[in-house]
Design a protein around this motif. Structure first.
Motif, PDB file in Angstrom:
ATOM      1  N   THR A 103       0.523  -0.795   0.053  1.00 51.84           N
ATOM      2  CA  THR A 103       0.428   0.127  -0.395  1.00 51.84           C
ATOM      3  C   THR A 103       1.129   1.013  -0.412  1.00 51.84           C
ATOM      4  OG1 THR A 103       0.174   0.271   3.075  1.00 51.84           O
ATOM      5  CG2 THR A 103      -1.667  -1.475   1.423  1.00 51.84           C
ATOM      6  N   LEU A 105       0.994   5.590   1.005  1.00 49.36           N
ATOM      7  CA  LEU A 105       0.730   7.049   1.427  1.00 49.36           C
ATOM      8  C   LEU A 105       0.871   7.878   0.364  1.00 49.36           C
ATOM      9  CD1 LEU A 105      -1.781   8.276   2.949  1.00 49.36           C
ATOM     10  CD2 LEU A 105       0.093   7.987   5.071  1.00 49.36           C
ATOM     11  N   LEU A 137      -3.852   5.711  -1.349  1.00 47.19           N
ATOM     12  CA  LEU A 137      -4.479   6.084  -0.455  1.00 47.19           C
ATOM     13  C   LEU A 137      -4.243   7.621  -1.010  1.00 47.19           C
ATOM     14  CD1 LEU A 137      -6.721   7.098   1.312  1.00 47.19           C
ATOM     15  CD2 LEU A 137      -5.296   6.878   3.580  1.00 47.19           C
ATOM     16  N   LEU A 195      -9.024  11.568   3.756  1.00 47.89           N
ATOM     17  CA  LEU A 195      -9.562  11.235   2.743  1.00 47.89           C
ATOM     18  C   LEU A 195      -8.206  12.040   1.327  1.00 47.89           C
ATOM     19  CD1 LEU A 195     -10.817   8.112   1.802  1.00 47.89           C
ATOM     20  CD2 LEU A 195     -12.516   9.894   0.894  1.00 47.89           C
ATOM     21  N   ALA A 198      -8.549  10.535  -2.772  1.00 48.40           N
ATOM     22  CA  ALA A 198      -8.683   9.601  -2.891  1.00 48.40           C
ATOM     23  C   ALA A 198      -9.898   8.980  -4.839  1.00 48.40           C
ATOM     24  CB  ALA A 198     -10.450   9.854  -2.685  1.00 48.40           C
ATOM     25  N   VAL A 201      -7.843   4.273  -3.272  1.00 43.60           N
ATOM     26  CA  VAL A 201      -8.878   4.014  -1.678  1.00 43.60           C
ATOM     27  C   VAL A 201      -9.806   4.635  -1.670  1.00 43.60           C
ATOM     28  CG1 VAL A 201      -8.856   3.649   0.119  1.00 43.60           C
ATOM     29  CG2 VAL A 201      -6.642   2.783  -0.626  1.00 43.60           C
ATOM     30  N   ILE A 206     -12.839   2.418   3.078  1.00 50.64           N
ATOM     31  CA  ILE A 206     -12.110   2.936   4.608  1.00 50.64           C
ATOM     32  C   ILE A 206     -12.963   2.171   5.282  1.00 50.64           C
ATOM     33  CG2 ILE A 206     -10.961   4.251   5.837  1.00 50.64           C
ATOM     34  CD1 ILE A 206     -10.565   5.756   2.929  1.00 50.64           C
TER      35      ILE A 206
END
Length: 897
Positions: A103, A105, A137, A195, A198, A201, A206
């Motif tokens: 994942t 971020l 994300l 968020l 977006a 994700v 979530i």
């Protein structure tokens, strides 16, 4: 996503609970995102492995860092935090994918300006992520926090305490403000998610994770827009079934200059931009608040498991003024302040001074000692007319705020009713407030806030009841003639019309058994006279013209025609006037005048919201419907409980009961019209707007006097019920079946009321070995959260088919749609007594049909390698049986549908 076993980790677990984090762009540059994030993870500290990535420096804050991801000593990093410029994102996500990162971020700030270059850059980056199955994300967000493991992967400066509330916000600024408030009030969080854009994700995913997260007991949601409604509502309803969700949404009012004059029907004009969202939250079981103060109060109350069974509040105060403050706010919020039971009043008379009020509100006078507070509170808590008690204390001569607080804490532990405290003042009561804080009492510093908290809890109890409703087919024996209604709509669409003519409208109403005043369509004056003779005088005449829904606006209605000469003259007038106006006249409608002595005029309709799809409206009707603006709104599908709630929220509801010489209106007839209309918008997705105005109701029944409908063609690749935010009960899957030995059963989708039957099935019909095979663990009976998840389904993304004989469940087969929305994961359990009789084969074939109906292409599942009978059934059904990639004790079975 797996909701069938309690043990499998959610696919977003590497994002929320990573064991390893790489910060790409870690640095010591003051005020940089990479500096703050890396420092936050070190200081928390993060309870996993942290790696810094920096091209130019070998160390950051004394920690060794690496030039590139490929240089890290560990592969398959759970989470990469990207804190570099936007231009680097495609290359970095490619490197993440190549290195096995699960994942990412993306904190990059320079995606804020949305232009063609940034859009192209982001699209390129997302294509790289999708290529490697990497979930992302962001970008443009504050960050992600999981305080209990020290995961403060955010561009935030401040302390975030671990707790049981999750915060999910579309705004970084709002998230920062909530966190700052929480730090001052010692409020902790299980998760904090900003968020951002977006790009991958989304909200729904979530919420899915938070609904299954054992650390999260309540969810705070800040929204600015919803986006795609079906996935959002699906996840929101799932979350709200197991834990309280409180939402604050901005944009309640239309933007300046935005007009609704283009709306064609009363139904569309009456819906504000916020009504649909309000209705959606009510159906999802989510408590909506309008201010950040209310959100914080409601969240703390719900997460602390404070509950109330009704809206009846008793107020006790040692001062008239503060008591009246509470009373005024209660009345504004429609919180009930009922008279106390006579026995309660007698009890208060015996223990309170003779002066002051001994009814609700109760005034115990300013010098009240602790014993007087306790005696009054005990009496009100024992009153059967009361659901909660609010005690207000102002520090005066004779009061002892600390001892009173201690006594209230003791009382709280002795009652199952809600006890709210309001300790007013500051310096004199500071010590007792700290004591109440330590005891986790529901206490407030202002009476208005306490009343708002009580109102929120009462509203939450009601919307939770609504959220559990899963409307099935109507109990009436008269099934709708859907084919006839669709044929009428098809005629209009084939002719290029967006409105149904009178004949088509009446066909649709008749197909769904909605009572309509006796009418006949005609084209000439002579036909109008003949129709009047047939229907009986007096009659009304109305034009039937393309695009004209409100006939009175073009003077196209003439009423109370008592003679045939009047009918002929009126028909001539309408034909001439229509020609002058250039109307495309289809003809005239002759209608028997509908006059009822005790009739009330209602408006019942439907309109299409751009996000949430069809909405059902109810309110006062007649020509002045828009002037009075009386409308209550809900999302279909409806059942009796939801219809009753909709009616109750309108202003006209009070006029439906008996008053003066008017007997009560036939409420069952009104609800029947609402239920039929709900059924109509579910089954006829082409319908855009419907006006039944007026619907005249009296003690005998309800009849629609006028109606208008607009339609639109379906989009390409339309799927059944995809126009709705809430998927109706899939009654088309109900069928009768028979086992090999002749035992008859009913196969149908599961419903919430089947929870106890499912519990008995697991506890009594499955042996210990069967339970182990099904749940892959030692399960004796289902926990309440798991039972909720197994019986309260969102049929848009999951299905459970049960075989039932009487009150006995024989077996169940279910699937859950995977995040790719192309495949699904299945599970099946057959009661030991019913195995070997053909039920498994029948259930699975029905499950295949349901999955194909949702346009899924693949069904897959995990089966214990030792479960030979189930593996045999899978082979017979055409599944490919493969070694499991993660567990040698399991087999992975896959079937193309």
């Amino acid at each position: 996503m797996d909701i069938w076993t309690a043990m499998k980790a959610h696919y977003l677990t590497p994002l929320f609970q990573p064991k390893s984090v790489a910060v790409i762009g870690a640095s010591e540059t003051p005020e940089s995102v990479g500096s703050r994030v890396f420092r936050n993870l070190l200081d928390a500290p993060f309870k996993g492995r942290i790696y810094g990535v920096n091209l130019r420096h070998p160390t950051v804050y004394g920690e060794r860092v690496y030039a590139r991801l490929r240089d890290l000593p560990e592969r398959e990093i759970d989470l990469a935090v990207i804190a570099t410029a936007a231009r680097t994102l495609p290359q970095l996500l490619r490197e993440c994918g190549e290195h096995g990162v699960k994942t990412a971020l993306v904190l990059s700030r320079d995606f804020v300006a949305v232009d063609s270059h940034n859009r192209a850059l982001l699209n390129e980056a997302m294509q790289e992520a999708q290529r490697y199955g990497l979930r992302v994300l962001g970008p443009n967000l504050l960050g992600l926090m999981r305080p209990d493991i020290g995961l403060i992967a955010a561009n935030y400066q401040g302390r975030v305490k671990p707790g049981n509330l999750a915060l999910l916000s579309q705004s970084s600024s709002v998230a920062s403000a909530v966190l700052d408030w929480a730090e001052a009030h010692e409020v902790g969080f299980s998760n904090v998610v900003s968020l951002g854009a977006a790009a991958d994700v989304n909200f729904g995913e979530i919420l899915d994770y938070l609904s299954q997260d054992s650390r999260t007991h309540g969810i705070l949601l800040y929204l600015e827009d919803v986006g795609e409604a079906r996935g959002f509502m699906s996840a929101l309803r799932a979350a709200a079934r197991t834990k309280p969700v409180v939402t604050l949404k901005v944009g309640r009012y239309a933007e300046p200059g935005v007009s609704s004059t283009a709306a064609r029907t009363h139904s569309e004009r009456l819906i504000g931009r916020d009504d649909a969202f309000d209705a959606a939250m009510r159906r999802a079981g989510v408590l909506r608040v309008s201010t950040m103060v209310q959100m914080s109060i409601a969240a703390r109350m719900l997460a602390a498991n404070y509950r109330v069974r009704g809206r009846r509040l008793a107020v006790i105060s040692n001062g008239y003024g503060v008591g009246r403050m509470a009373v005024d706010r209660a009345r504004e919020l429609q919180v009930e302040l009922p008279r106390l039971d006579p026995a309660t009043i007698a009890r208060l008379d015996a223990v309170l001074p003779p002066i002051g009020s001994h009814d609700n509100p109760v005034d115990i006078l300013g010098d009240a000692p602790p014993d007087r507070f306790v005696a009054a509170t005990e009496a009100c808590l024992a009153d059967p007319q009361i659901d909660g008690v609010m005690v207000l204390l102002t520090p005066q001569a004779g009061t002892d705020d600390l001892l009173t607080a201690e006594r209230m804490i003791t009382l709280r532990d002795q009652t199952d009713k809600l006890l709210l405290l309001v300790w007013l003042g500051d310096k004199k009561i500071a010590l007792s407030r700290k004591r109440l804080d330590r005891a986790k009492m529901a206490y407030f510093t202002a009476p208005e806030h306490a009343v708002e908290a009580f109102a929120s809890l009462a509203a939450y109890a009601h919307i939770q009841l609504l959220s559990l409703q899963t409307p099935g087919p109507l109990a009436s024996r008269d099934a709708p003639d859907v084919a006839a209604a669709r044929a009428a709509i098809r005629r209009a669409l084939d002719a290029g019309r967006a409105t149904l003519d009178a004949r088509e409208t009446m066909t649709v109403l008749e197909a769904f058994h909605i009572p309509f005043a006796a009418s006949q369509t005609v084209r000439t004056v002579d036909e109008a006279v003949a129709a009047a003779v047939k229907l009986g005088l007096p009659v009304a005449l109305k034009i039937d013209a393309d695009g004209v829904l409100h006939k009175s606006e073009v003077e196209g209605v003439l009423l109370d025609l008592h003679t045939l000469d009047a009918v002929a003259a009126a028909a001539t007038q309408l034909l001439v006037e229509s020609a002058k106006r250039g109307l495309n006249l289809q003809g005239l409608v002759v209608q028997k005048m509908h006059s009822r002595r005790h009739g009330r005029e209602l408006m019942i309709g439907a309109a299409r919201d751009a996000v949430f799809g069809p909405l059902i409206l109810f309110g006062a009707g007649g020509e002045a419907v828009e002037l009075f603006d009386d409308v209550a709104v809900t999302l279909p599908p409806l059942n009796d409980v939801i219809a009753h709630s909709l009616i109750r929220r309108s202003k006209i509801a009070r006029a439906l009961g008996p008053y003066r010489n008017h007997p009560a209106a036939n409420m069952e007839a009104v609800k029947e019209v609402l239920l039929r209309l709900s059924e109509m918008v579910c089954e006829l997705p082409e319908l855009q707007e419907i006006d039944l105005n007026p619907v005249v109701v009296d003690e005998h029944g309800a009849v629609a006097v006028d109606a208008g409908m607009t339609v639109a063609p379906l989009p390409a690749k339309f799927r059944r019920y995809s126009h709705m935010a809430i998927h109706p009960y899939p009654s088309h899957l109900v069928r009768e079946g028979q086992l090999r030995d002749g035992l008859a059963y009913t196969l149908r989708p599961i419903r919430p009321e089947d929870a106890e039957m499912e519990q008995r099935f697991v506890r009594e019909e499955l042996s210990e070995q069967s339970r182990f095979n099904r749940f892959m663990g030692t399960v004796k009976q289902l926990t309440k959260p798991l039972l909720v998840r197994l019986t309260q389904l969102d049929y848009a993304r999951e299905m459970a088919l049960i075989a039932v004989a009487g009150e006995q469940m024989l077996g169940v087969a279910r699937f859950s749609v995977n995040p790719d929305f192309d495949s699904c994961e299945f599970a099946i359990a057959i009661g030991d007594r019913w195995q070997g009789r053909g039920l498994g084969n029948q259930l699975m074939n029905a499950l295949f049909e349901a999955a194909r109906g949702m346009e899924l292409t693949t069904m897959e599942g995990d089966i214990l390698a030792s479960n030979s009978p189930m593996l045999g059934l899978m082979k017979k059904l055409g599944f490919d049986i493969r070694p499991h990639p993660d567990d040698p004790q399991l087999k992975w079975v896959v079937k193309r549908l």
